[in-house]
Scaffold this motif. Structure first.
Motif, PDB file in Angstrom:
ATOM      1  N   ALA A 174     -51.477  10.927 -24.110  1.00  7.96           N
ATOM      2  CA  ALA A 174     -51.522  11.701 -23.057  1.00  7.96           C
ATOM      3  C   ALA A 174     -52.901  11.730 -22.501  1.00  7.96           C
ATOM      4  O   ALA A 174     -53.171  11.802 -21.263  1.00  7.96           O
ATOM      5  CB  ALA A 174     -51.042  13.081 -23.225  1.00  7.96           C
ATOM      6  N   SER A 175     -54.016  11.878 -23.457  1.00  6.01           N
ATOM      7  CA  SER A 175     -55.295  11.781 -23.026  1.00  6.01           C
ATOM      8  C   SER A 175     -55.703  10.343 -22.431  1.00  6.01           C
ATOM      9  O   SER A 175     -56.250  10.009 -21.522  1.00  6.01           O
ATOM     10  CB  SER A 175     -56.109  12.083 -24.406  1.00  6.01           C
ATOM     11  N   ALA A 176     -55.042   9.296 -23.119  1.00  3.81           N
ATOM     12  CA  ALA A 176     -55.294   7.774 -22.732  1.00  3.81           C
ATOM     13  C   ALA A 176     -54.920   7.543 -21.305  1.00  3.81           C
ATOM     14  O   ALA A 176     -55.695   6.653 -20.901  1.00  3.81           O
ATOM     15  CB  ALA A 176     -54.780   6.889 -23.777  1.00  3.81           C
ATOM     16  N   ILE A 234     -44.504   5.387 -23.790  1.00  2.00           N
ATOM     17  CA  ILE A 234     -44.101   5.975 -22.480  1.00  2.00           C
ATOM     18  C   ILE A 234     -44.451   7.408 -22.625  1.00  2.00           C
ATOM     19  O   ILE A 234     -43.935   8.083 -23.338  1.00  2.00           O
ATOM     20  CB  ILE A 234     -43.021   5.474 -21.841  1.00  2.00           C
ATOM     21  N   VAL A 235     -45.270   7.810 -21.747  1.00  2.00           N
ATOM     22  CA  VAL A 235     -45.721   9.397 -21.447  1.00  2.00           C
ATOM     23  C   VAL A 235     -44.718   9.973 -20.616  1.00  2.00           C
ATOM     24  O   VAL A 235     -44.698   9.846 -19.302  1.00  2.00           O
ATOM     25  CB  VAL A 235     -47.108   9.524 -21.223  1.00  2.00           C
ATOM     26  N   ASP A 236     -43.700  10.890 -21.045  1.00  2.00           N
ATOM     27  CA  ASP A 236     -42.641  11.532 -20.434  1.00  2.00           C
ATOM     28  C   ASP A 236     -43.263  13.197 -20.131  1.00  2.00           C
ATOM     29  O   ASP A 236     -44.763  13.095 -20.310  1.00  2.00           O
ATOM     30  CB  ASP A 236     -41.648  11.877 -21.205  1.00  2.00           C
ATOM     31  N   ILE A 254     -44.173  12.059 -25.807  1.00  2.00           N
ATOM     32  CA  ILE A 254     -44.660  10.801 -25.804  1.00  2.00           C
ATOM     33  C   ILE A 254     -43.521   9.792 -26.742  1.00  2.00           C
ATOM     34  O   ILE A 254     -43.099  10.095 -27.767  1.00  2.00           O
ATOM     35  CB  ILE A 254     -46.147  10.533 -26.531  1.00  2.00           C
ATOM     36  N   TRP A 255     -43.017   8.985 -25.745  1.00  2.00           N
ATOM     37  CA  TRP A 255     -41.832   8.090 -26.319  1.00  2.00           C
ATOM     38  C   TRP A 255     -42.153   6.628 -26.669  1.00  2.00           C
ATOM     39  O   TRP A 255     -42.842   6.086 -25.845  1.00  2.00           O
ATOM     40  CB  TRP A 255     -40.545   8.119 -25.277  1.00  2.00           C
ATOM     41  N   PHE A 256     -41.722   6.345 -27.815  1.00  2.00           N
ATOM     42  CA  PHE A 256     -42.115   4.864 -28.430  1.00  2.00           C
ATOM     43  C   PHE A 256     -41.195   4.002 -27.994  1.00  2.00           C
ATOM     44  O   PHE A 256     -40.179   3.769 -28.442  1.00  2.00           O
ATOM     45  CB  PHE A 256     -42.221   4.881 -30.012  1.00  2.00           C
ATOM     46  N   ASP A 281     -49.207  -0.091  -8.099  1.00  2.29           N
ATOM     47  CA  ASP A 281     -49.491   0.975  -7.177  1.00  2.29           C
ATOM     48  C   ASP A 281     -50.221   1.976  -7.924  1.00  2.29           C
ATOM     49  O   ASP A 281     -50.432   3.253  -7.276  1.00  2.29           O
ATOM     50  CB  ASP A 281     -48.217   1.372  -6.413  1.00  2.29           C
ATOM     51  N   GLY A 282     -50.834   1.879  -9.170  1.00  3.94           N
ATOM     52  CA  GLY A 282     -51.853   2.851  -9.700  1.00  3.94           C
ATOM     53  C   GLY A 282     -51.255   3.817 -10.384  1.00  3.94           C
ATOM     54  O   GLY A 282     -52.111   4.763 -10.914  1.00  3.94           O
ATOM     55  N   HIS A 283     -49.992   3.910 -10.895  1.00  2.76           N
ATOM     56  CA  HIS A 283     -49.521   4.856 -11.851  1.00  2.76           C
ATOM     57  C   HIS A 283     -49.596   4.612 -13.215  1.00  2.76           C
ATOM     58  O   HIS A 283     -49.042   3.490 -13.675  1.00  2.76           O
ATOM     59  CB  HIS A 283     -48.041   5.153 -11.234  1.00  2.76           C
ATOM     60  N   ARG A 284     -50.125   5.538 -14.196  1.00  2.00           N
ATOM     61  CA  ARG A 284     -50.237   5.251 -15.377  1.00  2.00           C
ATOM     62  C   ARG A 284     -48.886   5.758 -16.279  1.00  2.00           C
ATOM     63  O   ARG A 284     -48.729   6.717 -16.115  1.00  2.00           O
ATOM     64  CB  ARG A 284     -51.361   6.001 -15.971  1.00  2.00           C
TER      65      ARG A 284
END
Length: 483
Positions: free
Chosen positions: A91-93, A63-65, A69-71, A135-138
């Motif tokens: 973060a790039s992905a 999960i990108v905070d 980046i938290w595993f 709703d489209g959020h990554r």
């Protein structure tokens, strides 16, 4: 390629705003409440399946905070829970909805500086499918990593995307469960608050009823020369104001008056009628020497007061005049009330218990032409009177039958009730011995003339008030005062 998740959106002025997009994305991350949560089997299985399907040593769910980046789950990557977001492969992905594939990380200008690539782990191959909400959020990525360069097929990237979709499903299920848990917790909190409020309301009602009830009863009985007095009052419910009433007061000279009665109904309306009744009886007694005239005055007052409505009462009103030979001449008038008990004693033994029931007394406040009856008796030394409301005689025996007047009389004939206090005490004990106590309010007023040998002793007046109905535990004593 930038390492920041800067998906452009169009502002009202036509300019893209990466800040608002990232703010919305982070709001979505917070919505799922997934950061820094303990390991979860559903996400661990996704990482394990990814590693097995693609035959790679490392697979993760991240999960990108805001700044890391938290595993959430790892396979083959022990001891790592988070890494910095900048620079970051994950973060790039999350910049695109498509699966990101880096066949050779050393050849990629951004990935080559990543700690996982440049560090001891030596990652060469990296592929990541973004975890995209409905709703489209990554939110983050499902990643596979290898220490050697490699290529994957379009079918492989589709499989990785499916694993990311499975993570979204697990997040939604978890979120749904959290919502249900929170709703249940909120419901329990609301129920607990409602219960506490109900308890507070009950306490307030009980306190109000108790305070109001005490204003309708004399705080203590007077000391009448040559006479012993005792009374008791208990309500059927601590939250209801009862309609029973009694009083003893001077008339001037050596004469005294007493009354006891029962207003139809309970609650505030009955309390208002009780207050009017007590005031009227006290006032009328100052102007009428005949107890029947006093009840006539009460009958008129109840019928004329529009606030009384259809409420009526039963009542016993009497006067006490000292007799030359000792004791008192008692004149009692009744209006629809149960009979008094006249008790004659020889020493400590009861000789006779007689019901005093003047013939013809009608309910007070029910009819304009109501008629009342009176009776005169001599209360000699060693004699006593017991006045009571129907909560006593309507108490139920074990077989469901009412105790009745005969049951009370038979009981009193077997007890030492030569003193007013003993008479009330024994009667209260009788009520307590009933399987369900008294089903209604009970008021008791006892009068007794001590034997001539004790006539020179100071007289006593005992008052007990019990504003709750349950029978007292064995060995308990009524709440009250003595003077």
């Amino acid at each position: 390629m930038s390492d920041q998740a800067s998906v452009p959106v169009i502002t009202p002025f036509g300019f893209p705003s990466a800040v608002s997009a990232e703010t919305a994305r982070m709001a979505a991350v917070r919505r799922y409440d997934i950061l820094d949560t303990p390991p979860d089997g559903a996400f661990d299985r996704v990482a394990a399946v990814a590693a097995r399907l693609f035959d790679v040593p490392v697979a993760t769910v991240t999960i990108v905070d805001e700044d890391r980046i938290w595993f959430k789950a790892t396979h083959g990557l022990e001891g790592v829970t988070e890494i910095g977001r900048d620079p970051g492969l994950c973060a790039s992905a999350i910049l695109t909805d498509d699966t990101m594939v880096i066949p050779d990380a050393l050849a990629d200008p951004v990935a080559c500086s990543n700690p996982l690539v440049a560090g001891p782990m030596g990652v060469r191959f990296y592929a990541a499918a973004p975890i995209v909400t409905a709703d489209g959020h990554r939110l983050g990525t499902v990643n596979i990593l290898d220490t050697r360069p490699r290529l994957i097929t379009a079918a492989d990237t589709a499989t990785l995307a499916d694993l990311a979709a499975m993570v979204v499903d697990a997040l939604e299920l978890r979120l749904s469960a959290l919502y249900r848990l929170r709703e249940e917790q909120e419901r329990r909190i609301e129920q607990e608050e409602a219960r506490k409020q109900a308890e507070r309301d009950k306490e307030a009602i009980t306190s109000f009823a108790s305070a109001l009830q005490r204003t309708l009863l004399p705080p203590a009985l007077p000391a009448v020369p040559g006479l012993e007095l005792a009374c008791h009052y208990q309500t059927a419910s601590p939250r209801d104001v009862g309609g029973d009433f009694y009083d003893v007061f001077p008339l001037g000279g050596d004469r005294w008056a007493f009354f006891l009665g029962d207003v139809c109904g309970k609650g505030a309306e009955a309390a208002a009628v009780t207050s009017l009744t007590r005031y009227t009886l006290r006032e009328a007694a100052q102007h009428h020497s005949d107890p029947i005239d006093v009840l006539d005055a009460l009958n008129s007052a109840l019928l004329l007061d529009p606030s009384v409505g259809s409420r009526y009462c039963t009542c016993v009103f009497g006067t006490l005049t000292p007799a030359p030979e000792g004791g008192f001449t008692v004149v009692v008038a009744t209006g629809g009330h149960p009979p008094l008990f006249h008790l004659e004693h020889d020493g400590d033994a009861v000789v006779r218990v007689e019901g005093v029931r003047p013939t013809g007394g009608m309910l007070v406040g029910a009819l304009d032409q109501a008629r009342f009856a009176s009776h005169t008796l001599y209360l000699a030394p060693g004699h006593g009177l017991l006045l009571y409301t129907d909560g006593l005689t309507e108490a139920r025996l074990a077989d469901g039958a009412m105790l009745g007047e005969d049951g009370v009389a038979a009981f009193l004939a077997t007890r030492d009730t030569s003193a007013a206090a003993a008479l009330v005490e024994e009667t209260v004990a009788l009520i307590a011995d009933m399987p369900q106590g008294a089903g209604d309010d009970v008021a008791l007023l006892a009068l007794s003339v001590p034997h001539r040998a004790a006539a020179e002793q100071p007289t006593t007046a005992v008052t007990t008030h019990t504003l709750a109905a349950p029978a007292p535990p064995e060995g308990a004593t009524p709440i009250g005062q003595e003077r």
